[in-house]
Enzyme design. Structure first.
Site, mmCIF file in Angstrom:
data_model
loop_
_atom_site.group_PDB
_atom_site.id
_atom_site.type_symbol
_atom_site.label_atom_id
_atom_site.label_comp_id
_atom_site.label_asym_id
_atom_site.label_seq_id
_atom_site.Cartn_x
_atom_site.Cartn_y
_atom_site.Cartn_z
ATOM 1 N N GLU A 1 0.842 -1.236 -0.005
ATOM 2 C CA GLU A 1 -0.081 -0.063 -0.160
ATOM 3 C C GLU A 1 0.903 1.435 -0.202
ATOM 4 O O GLU A 1 1.671 1.461 0.701
ATOM 5 C CB GLU A 1 -0.892 0.129 1.269
ATOM 6 C CG GLU A 1 -1.645 -0.786 1.409
ATOM 7 C CD GLU A 1 -3.186 -0.598 0.982
ATOM 8 O OE1 GLU A 1 -3.393 0.476 0.643
ATOM 9 O OE2 GLU A 1 -3.804 -1.666 0.136
HETATM 10 ZN ZN ZN Z 1 -7.034 -0.834 -2.948
#
Ligand code: ZN
Length: 378
Positions: A318
């Site tokens: 992320e």
């Molecule tokens: Zn995502």
């Protein structure tokens, strides 16, 4: 690898009209921008769209890489999106270990394609490092899993408006196991209605990539996302990169739990070597309907069939939100560094020597910074 299944499906889809419908960007798809939060440097609010790769950019680059590779990289169209865009999967390498890399399953999480294409570029360019890796590893790379959502800059697909990372198959056995684990963890079991409401490979993108997964049978998978802007837990510093595992330890085999943690440790170490990068551990989640989750649990395919294949390790990256011109370079690089660290360790056989317990010493992700832009979750 054999691509008979991919080819068969391709043949079946060739007749389908490839009409690209113009999709106006809905107002709701573009959250209000609130730049200048307390921990966010100036000019790092929502990105300038012109700096984000479009579907056409990605397609052009993939075709160019295929040409430049002189046969080493093959580009398959494993299906078409809901709006008819080709779903590209690039394979390269001759090694026995198989690694699957995917980006931009969420259309408003922009840098997966940049990272995947950068990685492919190095592999295609040749040189000793690339040759060594490619003799040990075969890669399947999907730079843009959700081209329609990417063009519309929304999380979901544009036809069903569902989250493609909650659209892989979950059978009753997996669901029952999920509830057993929830009870063991002191959580309420989910109702049967939750199971009935799973979308279960409703989107054509999910179907196409599930068949490609069943054909390729990856040992390892890495899924590239963006989140909102968060602090490092217990500090005022913003995290730029989180590494995540999408399932509870109790859902996984011992080997899978060790392998996913080792992958996370390697990616965190590698990304952190860049001075601008601060890595954290994504919070606990346990969602069997996500792509890498369902893959690790041998979730069913579109017609109830089974791949009978479970990767050893499948995890996700992320990048932080609040992306902008100044941060673009290192936000992409942290993903690329993570990809290389994991695949180098697979190629040279050192992955299993990594101390998996170091996973819990990666700093936890802390508080959300609403002023820095919209939140996004895995
Ligand atoms: Zn995502």
């Amino acid at each position: 690898m054999s691509r008979s299944l991919v080819r068969r499906r391709l043949t079946a889809l060739v007749g389908a009209a490839c009409l690209l419908l113009a999709v106006p960007l809905s107002a709701s798809a573009q959250p209000a921008v609130q730049p200048g939060g307390p921990f966010v440097p100036p000019a790092q609010g929502e990105p300038n769209r012109s700096a984000i790769l479009s579907f056409a950019d990605v397609e052009r680059e993939l075709l160019s890489l295929e040409r430049r590779s002189k046969g080493a990289l093959s580009l398959d169209v494993v299906g078409h999106s809901g709006e008819g865009r080709p779903l590209y999967l690039a394979t390269i390498g001759t090694g026995p270990e198989r690694v699957w890399i995917q980006g931009r399953i969420h259309g408003n999480e922009p840098y997966g394609p940049d990272a995947a294409l950068d990685f492919l570029k190095t592999l295609v360019a040749g040189g000793k490092h690339a040759r060594d890796v490619l003799s040990e590893v075969t890669f399947a790379v999907i730079p843009m899993y959700n081209p329609d959502g990417s063009e519309a800059y929304i999380r979901q697909d544009t036809v069903n408006r569902i989250d493609l990372n909650r659209d892989w198959g979950v059978d009753q056995d997996i669901f029952d196991r999920l509830n057993e684990v929830r009870v063991q963890r002191g959580q309420n079991p989910l109702s049967q209605r939750t199971f009935d409401n799973y979308t279960q490979l409703r989107a054509v993108e999910s179907q196409a990539f599930w068949y490609a997964f069943a054909e390729f049978r990856p040992h390892y998978m890495i899924d590239i996302h963006h989140q909102g802007s968060y602090l490092v837990d217990g500090s005022n510093e913003q995290t730029t990169f989180s590494v995540g595992i999408s399932l509870d330890e109790l859902m996984l085999s011992g080997d899978q739990w060790n392998t996913v943690r080792r992958m996370g440790v390697l990616a965190a170490d590698a990304a952190d070597r860049h001075g601008a990068v601060t890595t954290t551990r994504y919070p606990y989640i346990n969602i069997p309907e996500g792509v890498v989750s369902a893959a690790m649990l041998n979730g069913p395919g579109p017609e109830g069939e089974y791949a009978d294949w479970t990767p050893r390790g499948a995890m996700f990256f992320e990048s932080r939100g609040g992306i902008g011109q100044k941060s673009r370079g290192y936000l992409i690089k942290q993903n690329v560094d993570g990809l290389w660290a994991i695949t180098d360790a697979i190629a040279d056989g050192t992955l299993d020597t990594v101390d998996a317990d170091r996973w819990s010493s990666i700093p936890a992700r802390g508080a959300f910074l609403p002023a820095s832009g919209p939140d996004r979750n895995y």
